[in-house]
Design a protein around this motif. Structure first.
Motif, short mmCIF file in Angstrom:
data_model
loop_
_atom_site.label_atom_id
_atom_site.label_comp_id
_atom_site.label_asym_id
_atom_site.label_seq_id
_atom_site.Cartn_x
_atom_site.Cartn_y
_atom_site.Cartn_z
N SER A 74 35.41 41.36 34.89
CA SER A 74 33.97 41.33 35.15
C SER A 74 33.68 42.02 36.48
N GLN A 75 32.44 42.39 36.68
CA GLN A 75 32.06 43.03 37.94
C GLN A 75 32.29 42.09 39.11
N GLU A 76 32.08 40.79 38.90
CA GLU A 76 32.32 39.80 39.96
C GLU A 76 33.78 39.82 40.39
N VAL A 77 34.69 39.86 39.43
CA VAL A 77 36.12 39.88 39.75
C VAL A 77 36.50 41.20 40.42
N LYS A 78 35.99 42.30 39.91
CA LYS A 78 36.27 43.60 40.52
C LYS A 78 35.84 43.61 41.98
N ASN A 79 34.62 43.12 42.24
CA ASN A 79 34.13 43.09 43.62
C ASN A 79 35.02 42.22 44.49
N TRP A 80 35.43 41.06 43.97
CA TRP A 80 36.30 40.16 44.73
C TRP A 80 37.62 40.84 45.08
N ILE A 81 38.21 41.51 44.10
CA ILE A 81 39.49 42.21 44.33
C ILE A 81 39.33 43.26 45.42
N LEU A 82 38.28 44.06 45.32
CA LEU A 82 38.08 45.14 46.28
C LEU A 82 37.75 44.64 47.68
N GLU A 83 37.24 43.42 47.80
CA GLU A 83 36.90 42.85 49.10
C GLU A 83 38.10 42.24 49.82
N GLN A 84 39.21 42.09 49.15
CA GLN A 84 40.37 41.43 49.75
C GLN A 84 41.00 42.32 50.81
N LYS A 86 43.83 44.07 52.82
CA LYS A 86 45.15 44.57 52.37
C LYS A 86 46.19 44.27 53.46
N ARG A 87 47.01 43.23 53.21
CA ARG A 87 48.05 42.84 54.17
C ARG A 87 49.36 42.72 53.43
N ASP A 88 50.43 43.21 54.04
CA ASP A 88 51.75 43.10 53.44
C ASP A 88 52.15 41.64 53.27
N CYS A 89 52.79 41.35 52.16
CA CYS A 89 53.39 40.04 51.89
C CYS A 89 52.38 38.89 51.88
N GLN A 90 51.14 39.17 51.56
CA GLN A 90 50.15 38.11 51.47
C GLN A 90 49.56 38.10 50.06
N MET A 91 49.52 36.92 49.48
CA MET A 91 48.94 36.76 48.15
C MET A 91 47.60 36.06 48.27
N VAL A 92 46.70 36.39 47.37
CA VAL A 92 45.42 35.71 47.26
C VAL A 92 45.26 35.29 45.81
N GLU A 93 44.42 34.32 45.57
CA GLU A 93 44.26 33.80 44.22
C GLU A 93 42.78 33.64 43.88
N TYR A 94 42.45 34.01 42.66
CA TYR A 94 41.08 33.87 42.15
C TYR A 94 41.12 32.94 40.95
N ASP A 95 40.36 31.88 40.99
CA ASP A 95 40.31 30.91 39.90
C ASP A 95 39.30 31.37 38.85
N LYS A 96 39.81 31.70 37.66
CA LYS A 96 38.93 32.15 36.57
C LYS A 96 38.45 30.97 35.73
N GLY A 97 38.91 29.78 36.05
CA GLY A 97 38.52 28.59 35.30
C GLY A 97 39.45 28.38 34.11
N GLY A 98 39.44 27.18 33.57
CA GLY A 98 40.28 26.87 32.42
C GLY A 98 41.77 26.97 32.69
N GLY A 99 42.16 26.84 33.96
CA GLY A 99 43.58 26.92 34.29
C GLY A 99 44.09 28.35 34.44
N ARG A 100 43.22 29.32 34.29
CA ARG A 100 43.63 30.72 34.43
C ARG A 100 43.23 31.24 35.80
N ARG A 101 44.11 32.07 36.35
CA ARG A 101 43.84 32.60 37.68
C ARG A 101 44.44 33.98 37.83
N LEU A 102 43.90 34.70 38.80
CA LEU A 102 44.45 36.00 39.18
C LEU A 102 45.14 35.81 40.51
#
Length: 102
Positions: A74-84, A86-102
């Motif tokens: 979705s556009q919301e997820v795309k925007n979130w990804i592009l706003e992160q 960029k740092r080496d060795c750092q993970m971020v997580e997006y909760d898509k609901g229903g136990g699914r995440r990016l």
């Protein structure tokens, strides 16, 4: 199926015209049953996954990682990804609901 180190563990041969998305789960289920696996992660690209396969993985309690294309989000997820940041060795997580995440 391959190990963490990429070594072959098992394989199945199917007709050349059979959609591989229909062959993955029977192969996994047979392997899990044969070796009594309890803790493993299925890693697959989006070509092997469809909603039915994801639902079956979740129904069996299998952990999974799916490669996917950002353009299909979705556009919301795309925007979130592009706003992160960029740092080496750092993970971020997006909760898509229903136990699914990016």
């Amino acid at each position: 199926l391959v190990s963490l180190g990429g070594y072959p563990l098992a394989y199945c041969i199917h007709e050349g015209n059979k959609y591989e998305g229909h062959t993955m789960l029977p192969t996994i289920n047979e392997f899990v049953s044969k070796y009594g696996l309890e803790d493993f992660v299925v890693v697959a690209d989006s070509g092997l996954m469809n909603n039915a396969n994801i639902a079956e993985l979740e129904a069996h309690g299998y952990k999974y990682i799916i490669g996917a294309k950002i353009k299909n989000e979705s556009q919301e997820v795309k925007n979130w990804i592009l706003e992160q940041p960029k740092r080496d060795c750092q993970m971020v997580e997006y909760d898509k609901g229903g136990g699914r995440r990016l």
